[in-house]
Design a protein around this motif. Structure first.
Motif, mmCIF file in Angstrom:
data_model
loop_
_atom_site.group_PDB
_atom_site.id
_atom_site.type_symbol
_atom_site.label_atom_id
_atom_site.label_comp_id
_atom_site.label_asym_id
_atom_site.label_seq_id
_atom_site.Cartn_x
_atom_site.Cartn_y
_atom_site.Cartn_z
ATOM 1 N N GLU A 243 0.833 -1.210 0.000
ATOM 2 C CA GLU A 243 0.000 0.000 0.000
ATOM 3 C C GLU A 243 0.862 1.253 0.000
ATOM 4 O O GLU A 243 1.576 1.485 0.979
ATOM 5 C CB GLU A 243 -0.897 0.023 1.245
ATOM 6 N N PRO A 244 0.767 2.063 -1.054
ATOM 7 C CA PRO A 244 0.178 1.740 -2.363
ATOM 8 C C PRO A 244 1.248 1.142 -3.279
ATOM 9 O O PRO A 244 2.441 1.355 -3.073
ATOM 10 C CB PRO A 244 -0.274 3.113 -2.856
ATOM 11 N N SER A 301 -7.634 -0.010 -4.743
ATOM 12 C CA SER A 301 -6.879 -1.247 -4.546
ATOM 13 C C SER A 301 -7.431 -2.382 -5.391
ATOM 14 O O SER A 301 -8.601 -2.389 -5.773
ATOM 15 C CB SER A 301 -6.902 -1.665 -3.068
#
Length: 308
Positions: A243-244, A301
């Motif tokens: 992330e990310p 995501s």
């Protein structure tokens, strides 16, 4: 009148130990080998133990659930020969004497952090950790967190750090220390959490993705992790979270194509345009060998869950 604890019957000693809090048990265990064995045989259980590494000292935290309610945490600062017990904040009120000689208390209350010190001249930091784990019959610590430490200090503490379930590398840890800590401590760790991007052009992230870990979490929202198709294909970790992640749609599509069989129908989702799969439900894909890939897509995501 005082009662000699060790002169009591076995039943009474067990009852007395059950009534003690964690700090009293630890203090008793330091008195002699016999008292250490008594505490160990009481089978007192703690929920989790945490080890925090800072330069020149170690903080050891014990968490225990009290009467199925909130967790109570106790922190010890470990040094060679002594430990400091964090006793928390204590309120101190100033007082003054009146003309009549009586003492009156001011309304001003000040909170001060207080510490109690215990000494054991022959103990090193490693001995303190081993003692705490031993008396509670724990074979490993729950988590080890590395903060701002130097390489020489890492070389010292790695000699006695016990097995841990989780290794956490904090944002204030230097990149070179984080990389070496990961490489040298991962054999005694099951899960790793890295809270900063420690990778540069000279560091191949795939070296970390091929580790034999149960879980790896990479988090740095200010400096995204650059990931390539080759990195994804090198994954040897059961549970990976980045992330990310900075990866192109093309490489992400190639990764799914290589993962799935060629015998399946076309996906309607724009993110996977051109990818073929068999529809089991909206997000479940099935390879030709029967293995399943669950894909979850949100605004920020994409999650791949391989079912075996």
């Amino acid at each position: 009148m005082p009662i000699r604890l060790l002169s009591l019957s076995v039943k009474d000693i067990r009852y007395a130990l059950q009534c003690m809090d964690i700090c009293d048990l630890i203090a008793l265990s330091l008195c002699s080998k016999r008292t250490k064995n008594l505490v160990k045989c009481s089978n007192r259980k703690v929920d989790r133990t945490f080890i925090y590494l800072d330069e020149n000292y170690i903080r050891f935290e014990i968490c225990e659930t009290i009467f199925h309610e909130d967790d109570e945490s106790i922190s010890f600062y470990l040094f060679d020969r002594w430990v400091e017990l964090d006793s928390g904040d204590r309120e101190e009120s100033d007082s003054e004497e009146s003309d009549s000689g009586e003492r009156t208390q001011k309304k001003t209350v000040e909170k001060r952090r207080t510490f109690d010190s215990w000494r054991k001249e022959e103990f090193t930091q490693g001995d303190w950790i081993a003692h705490f784990l031993s008396i509670f019959n724990e074979s490993m610590a729950y988590a080890l967190e590395i903060n701002d430490i130097s390489l020489p200090y890492l070389d010292t503490v790695k000699q006695f750090i016990p097995k841990c379930q989780t290794l956490r590398i904090s944002p204030i840890c230097a990149d070179n220390v984080a990389k070496i800590a990961f490489r040298e401590l991962s054999p005694i760790i099951k899960e790793v959490e890295i809270e900063k991007n420690i990778f540069d052009d000279k560091t191949d992230i795939s070296q970390f993705l091929t580790s034999d870990l149960r879980s790896l979490s990479l988090v740095d929202f200010e400096n995204p992790f650059k990931v390539t198709l080759d990195d994804l294909l090198a994954i040897n970790i059961t549970d990976l979270s980045i992330e990310p992640a900075n990866i192109t749609v093309k490489e992400l599509n190639q990764f799914v194509r290589l993962t799935l069989s060629e015998e399946i129908k076309q996906n309607r989702q724009e993110a996977f345009k051109g990818i073929k799969y068999q529809t089991v439900n909206e997000c479940l894909l099935v390879r030709g060998d029967g293995k399943e890939l669950l894909v979850s897509i949100s605004v920020k995501s994409v999650v791949f869950e391989f079912r075996v």
